[in-house]
Design an enzyme around this catalytic site. Sequence first.
Site, PDB file in Angstrom:
ATOM      1  N   ASP A 516      -1.515   9.466 -61.060  1.00  0.00           N
ATOM      2  CA  ASP A 516      -0.578   9.066 -62.101  1.00  0.00           C
ATOM      3  C   ASP A 516      -0.941   9.894 -63.328  1.00  0.00           C
ATOM      4  OD1 ASP A 516       1.175   7.458 -63.685  1.00  0.00           O
ATOM      5  OD2 ASP A 516      -0.599   6.445 -64.440  1.00  0.00           O
ATOM      6  N   ASP A 711      -3.332   3.658 -63.035  1.00  0.00           N
ATOM      7  CA  ASP A 711      -3.836   2.627 -63.946  1.00  0.00           C
ATOM      8  C   ASP A 711      -2.781   1.608 -64.368  1.00  0.00           C
ATOM      9  OD1 ASP A 711      -2.360   4.400 -65.575  1.00  0.00           O
ATOM     10  OD2 ASP A 711      -3.338   3.536 -67.321  1.00  0.00           O
ATOM     11  N   ASP A 715       2.019   1.508 -61.265  1.00  0.00           N
ATOM     12  CA  ASP A 715       1.267   2.130 -60.178  1.00  0.00           C
ATOM     13  C   ASP A 715       0.817   1.114 -59.140  1.00  0.00           C
ATOM     14  OD1 ASP A 715       1.323   4.661 -61.397  1.00  0.00           O
ATOM     15  OD2 ASP A 715      -0.339   4.085 -62.693  1.00  0.00           O
TER      16      ASP A 715
END
Lengths: 816, 59
Positions: A516, A711, A715
Amino acid sequence: MTDTNKTACFHCGLPVPEGDIYSVTIQGHKRSMCCPGCQAVADAIVDSGMEDYYTYRTEPAEQGRELVPEFLQQTLAYDLDTVQQSFVRHHDSEHGDLREADLILEGITCAACIWLNERHIAALKGVKSVAVNYSTHRARVEWDNDAIKLSDILEAISRIGYLAHPYDPGRQQQLLEDERKLQLRRLGLAGVLGMQVMMIAVALYLGNHFGIEEHFRTFFHWVSLGLTLPVLLYSAQPFFKSAVRDLKHKQAGMDVPVSLGISVAFIGSVWTTFTGHGEIYFDSVCMFVFFLLTGRYFEMVARKRSAENADELVHGVPAVTNRIESNEDEALITIAELRVGDRVRIKPGETFPADGVVIDGRSSIDESLLTGESLPVPVDVDSKVIGGAINIESPLIVKVEKTGQDTVLSGIMRLLERAQTEKPRITQLADKTAAWFVLGVLLLAASVMAYWWQAGVSVWLPVTVAVLVVTCPCALSLATPTAVTAATSRLTRYGLLTTRGHALETLAKATHFIFDKTGTLTKGKLELHETRLVSSLTEPECLRLAKALEAGSEHPVAQAIRNAIDEKVDPANSIHNTPGMGVTGQVGNRRMWIGTPLYIEQHAGQTLPNDVLNKMRADGHTVIALADSKTVFALFAMGDQLRDGSAELISQLQAAGRKIVLLSGDHTQAVARVAEQTGISDWQAELLPDDKLAAVHALQQQGAVVAMVGDGVNDAPVLAAAQVSIAMAGGTQLAAASADMLLLSSDMHAISEGRETAQRMLTIIRQNISWAISYNVLALPAAAAGLVAPWMAAIGMSASSLLVVGNALRLLRNKR
Amino acid sequence: MEILYLLVPLALLLVALIIVIFFWAVRSGQFDDLEGPAHRIIMDDDDIRKSDENKVDKD
């Protein structure tokens, strides 16, 4: 003495800024402090007469925090009965309203911290008892609710520099704790009784040698039987239970031959005891059970410890909010009581409790954890806000439109649940091998027994027992857990916490690493990247002016400016903030503006050099300008900086032949910049949580083993769906809860270390399994031929297990 | 050697006692924190007592 003290803060050990502004007199010496936070904490410690803390401590403390009003406001929520329901136990008595709760203490660095906390809390009026557990950093506090509130206790703890929050031991934790105690009792019983049986066995062995009266032999047999019975019935129970379970599911686990070996040896010995012919193996039974239990106990303690660590990270902020009642009063209520149509006041720094629409106020909100968008979004009357986003600048009044199951956040949660159930499983190497092996052993033992059957029970029994003991997949069963435990504890030292058993094995096999962007590859907060000077003022002068203007703002841009310069600057006068645009204020006798180019044009009446502006924006940075009514002084470019070690991690992974993919919810421009900086060629931007999930599913369908690093809330479904996932400790609770591993350190290098360690772990597991199998293959024929007495088999088995453990411990040492 | 018929049952009694004590220790949490008490015993409370006395004097 003072010279050395000048360099490092006496409280936390961080460097002291020039000028030696903060100091506290401790034990008669003036000690320098690095910040007002440490100063306040040290003062509080000295004031309560606990200066001895500084004598006894072995590690410096964590940096002191200044108490912020929001924090105090949050702790107030813990006084609500509805909130307390989940973690407080009531002990009503004639002494008043006694309550008890478990707290997690953060910031414990050494034993002196425990002492300090216990003294400090115990000295509070109304606190009945307090006990801190050094191993788990948990405190159990009992207090009289009429004399003191829980929030007062929490506040008192934060005054001496620690952070405490209530913790709900939860059913799972409680079960683990009960399980641990049960295991310990089983282990202790097997140990104590086993030693007695061994002692008697020695007497019998010697008796075989030097002669022993028959009535004593019988007596010893009966005593051994009596001593072994509790071991079999109580201590060995888990083996039998799991063997029965395995048989029911038509699987052959480790516990099948273990139970069989124990039962055969025991029944044979009982038969000897009754008839007086043959040998007894009660000693082998007890010792075998004891050793196996020891291994499992340590494995379980390690698992419990990592569960506790994970627990510490995923504590939630109390779920309360300020509702504006019909008479315009404000009331603190829990989220569960919130209804559609309610009006709530959200102060800066608070999280929106539900989806809604702004009805009063202007501010900007941080949705990065929900959407991956790195910059705050300005909101105004009629703007929609999502529950879970954070209000940044100024108070907002929001009318709730959706609660509970209907919110965006709940939607993501449902996605997460679905992903978890669909998660592809990697079959575990050791289990698969062991199952076949166990089946082979059982067949072999049966045929050996059949072969020696004619020779009578005094021959086939010891031979069969020897076969079962010598081939006991003990080493085999230790091969994986020891290596996993060693690798896990090594990685915990590097700041990578493993919370699920299979994680390391899968990490070593991962073919694709998906990252991410916001908060993962980048730090997730703005930093000053570049300053362009457009006037005669120098950079420090411009920064000082900017800091003076931004002194009061919580906007990330303001924080970036303030962090860019260390000096203390007096705030500007008559500051006026236009949320999402900029700030103006009086510095000296000049009115100055700082903000977006548009803001500067509209308010300061200055136009900015377009070429410079475009060049700075081309990198995906946010640009703000500093100006007064006559001239523009400087342009600042802010960006979300890469996390330490991100680029190195990517290149290491690429060098190791892994595919890297960047999936982000942020804007294309920002993602492209990070992809370029880290050297990732395969990236996608502006993805919704479902899109991310779909991308991962597509990869998995092509046979990829996916490792996901992320995080945010957005996600979480992907973290759950990936075969193995790593969450950032600073990220959301939801992400941490759905991941297999947690990165505690801010350095991405730990992930690379984790992958390498996982691979070495796999190698060591393979070595161990090969050794265990080849040892068994060598020893088997000898045992089947009747050349090995059960006691020799037991020694061989133990030596083999020790070798395996020793090999696994190599993982703890540093590389090569 | 007939004394063994007395000594062995005595030993068994002792073992039973040990196990009872062990079970009690596990249940009452004696094994919950194996590190803390070792440190705790070294810390003196002198300073605390002094300041407590001061408080009493002031009152």
